[in-house]
Design a protein around this motif. Structure first.
Motif, short mmCIF file in Angstrom:
data_model
loop_
_atom_site.label_atom_id
_atom_site.label_comp_id
_atom_site.label_asym_id
_atom_site.label_seq_id
_atom_site.Cartn_x
_atom_site.Cartn_y
_atom_site.Cartn_z
N MET A 1 -32.22 64.11 -0.92
CA MET A 1 -32.95 63.85 0.28
C MET A 1 -34.38 64.34 0.14
O MET A 1 -35.25 63.93 0.89
CB MET A 1 -32.27 64.50 1.46
CG MET A 1 -32.89 64.07 2.75
SD MET A 1 -32.34 64.83 4.26
CE MET A 1 -30.62 64.75 4.23
N ALA A 4 -37.10 61.67 -0.37
CA ALA A 4 -37.42 60.83 0.78
C ALA A 4 -38.56 61.42 1.59
O ALA A 4 -39.24 60.71 2.31
CB ALA A 4 -36.18 60.65 1.65
N VAL A 18 -31.65 59.37 6.38
CA VAL A 18 -31.69 58.88 5.01
C VAL A 18 -30.26 58.50 4.67
O VAL A 18 -29.36 59.34 4.71
CB VAL A 18 -32.22 59.94 4.02
CG1 VAL A 18 -32.16 59.42 2.60
CG2 VAL A 18 -33.63 60.35 4.39
N ARG A 20 -27.62 56.92 1.97
CA ARG A 20 -27.35 56.60 0.56
C ARG A 20 -26.04 55.84 0.49
O ARG A 20 -25.30 55.75 1.46
CB ARG A 20 -27.24 57.86 -0.27
CG ARG A 20 -28.50 58.65 -0.32
CD ARG A 20 -28.39 59.76 -1.35
NE ARG A 20 -29.50 60.66 -1.27
CZ ARG A 20 -30.71 60.40 -1.72
NH1 ARG A 20 -30.95 59.27 -2.31
NH2 ARG A 20 -31.68 61.28 -1.59
N TRP A 85 -27.62 56.41 -8.20
CA TRP A 85 -27.13 56.69 -6.85
C TRP A 85 -28.15 57.52 -6.07
O TRP A 85 -28.42 57.27 -4.90
CB TRP A 85 -25.80 57.42 -6.92
CG TRP A 85 -25.24 57.81 -5.60
CD1 TRP A 85 -24.52 57.03 -4.75
CD2 TRP A 85 -25.35 59.09 -4.97
NE1 TRP A 85 -24.18 57.74 -3.62
CE2 TRP A 85 -24.68 59.02 -3.74
CE3 TRP A 85 -25.95 60.29 -5.33
CZ2 TRP A 85 -24.59 60.09 -2.87
CZ3 TRP A 85 -25.85 61.36 -4.47
CH2 TRP A 85 -25.17 61.25 -3.26
N TRP A 86 -28.75 58.50 -6.74
CA TRP A 86 -29.70 59.38 -6.07
C TRP A 86 -31.00 58.65 -5.73
O TRP A 86 -31.62 58.92 -4.71
CB TRP A 86 -29.99 60.59 -6.96
CG TRP A 86 -30.88 61.58 -6.28
CD1 TRP A 86 -32.20 61.81 -6.53
CD2 TRP A 86 -30.53 62.48 -5.23
NE1 TRP A 86 -32.68 62.79 -5.71
CE2 TRP A 86 -31.67 63.21 -4.89
CE3 TRP A 86 -29.36 62.71 -4.53
CZ2 TRP A 86 -31.67 64.18 -3.89
CZ3 TRP A 86 -29.37 63.67 -3.54
CH2 TRP A 86 -30.52 64.39 -3.23
N GLU A 88 -31.49 55.43 -5.01
CA GLU A 88 -31.37 54.33 -4.06
C GLU A 88 -31.05 54.86 -2.68
O GLU A 88 -30.07 55.58 -2.50
CB GLU A 88 -30.27 53.36 -4.51
CG GLU A 88 -30.15 52.16 -3.63
CD GLU A 88 -29.13 51.18 -4.15
OE1 GLU A 88 -28.57 50.45 -3.35
OE2 GLU A 88 -28.88 51.18 -5.36
N ARG A 89 -31.89 54.51 -1.71
CA ARG A 89 -31.67 55.02 -0.36
C ARG A 89 -32.34 54.12 0.67
O ARG A 89 -33.24 53.35 0.37
CB ARG A 89 -32.17 56.44 -0.23
CG ARG A 89 -33.67 56.55 -0.31
CD ARG A 89 -34.06 57.98 -0.60
NE ARG A 89 -35.36 58.07 -1.21
CZ ARG A 89 -35.62 57.87 -2.48
NH1 ARG A 89 -34.66 57.56 -3.30
NH2 ARG A 89 -36.83 57.97 -2.96
N GLU A 99 -36.47 50.66 2.37
CA GLU A 99 -35.46 50.64 1.31
C GLU A 99 -36.16 50.95 0.00
O GLU A 99 -37.13 50.30 -0.36
CB GLU A 99 -34.80 49.26 1.24
CG GLU A 99 -33.85 49.11 0.09
CD GLU A 99 -33.46 47.66 -0.17
OE1 GLU A 99 -32.45 47.47 -0.86
OE2 GLU A 99 -34.17 46.75 0.27
#
Length: 186
Positions: A1, A4, A18, A20, A85-86, A88-89, A99
């Protein structure tokens, strides 16, 4: 986070959430590691239960191959799956939806909340339905391609929340336009 917060928000803009991908999209790849480690346990049980089977001569090869496979899977998960994974949010502020995807080449798409129309949600597969995750399609006015967000946790709740936010933003925008004296936009 933490990444972001590096986005350049407007001075009067506040971050609301945020979002995910669901943790299951990250952890499901580790099931293969668990299966390989379970194979070692099964081998030990069979070797103990059947001492006359002479499985000890295969122990070194099996253990080495099993641990090498598990190590390779953990390495791939650490290098490929976890950073993706980290990175993309979906960032939701009180004014827009942003995005962000990518690690080395960061791709960012954003749209004002008033132009968002949360569309269909799809929960494909039994696992997605059990974990209440799915795909959310956000249609944006004046743009041909929608934002497609895969693996969103509690997708129905997120869709309802974004619908409420976008309707409130449209109402506020129309009231502000009418208060200024200009005609409301069509």
């Amino acid at each position: 986070m933490a990444r972001a917060t590096h986005l350049h928000l407007q001075p009067d803009e506040h971050r609301l959430a945020v979002i995910r991908r669901h943790w299951w999209t990250l952890m499901r790849h580790l099931l293969w590691v668990a299966a390989l480690l379970a194979l070692l346990v099964a081998y030990a049980i069979v070797e103990y239960a059947l001492p006359g089977a002479a499985l000890a001569r295969y122990a070194t090869v099996l253990v080495a191959a099993d641990l090498a496979g598990a190590g390779l899977l953990i390495f791939l998960w650490t290098v490929r799956d976890l950073p993706a994974w980290w990175a993309e949010r979906l960032l939701v502020t009180d004014q827009r939806v942003i995005e962000r995807r990518g690690i080395f080449t960061v791709r960012q798409r954003e749209a004002p909340l008033r132009s968002i129309h949360p569309g269909a949600t799809v929960a494909a597969g039994l696992g997605a339905r059990l974990l209440r995750s799915g795909t959310l399609v956000l249609r944006v006015e004046d743009r041909g391609t929608p934002m497609v967000l895969v693996g969103i946790p509690r997708v129905e709740v997120v869709r309802a929340w974004l619908t409420t936010l976008s309707e409130e933003a449209r109402q506020g925008y129309l009231q502000a336009r009418q208060g200024v004296g200009g005609p409301p936009p069509t």
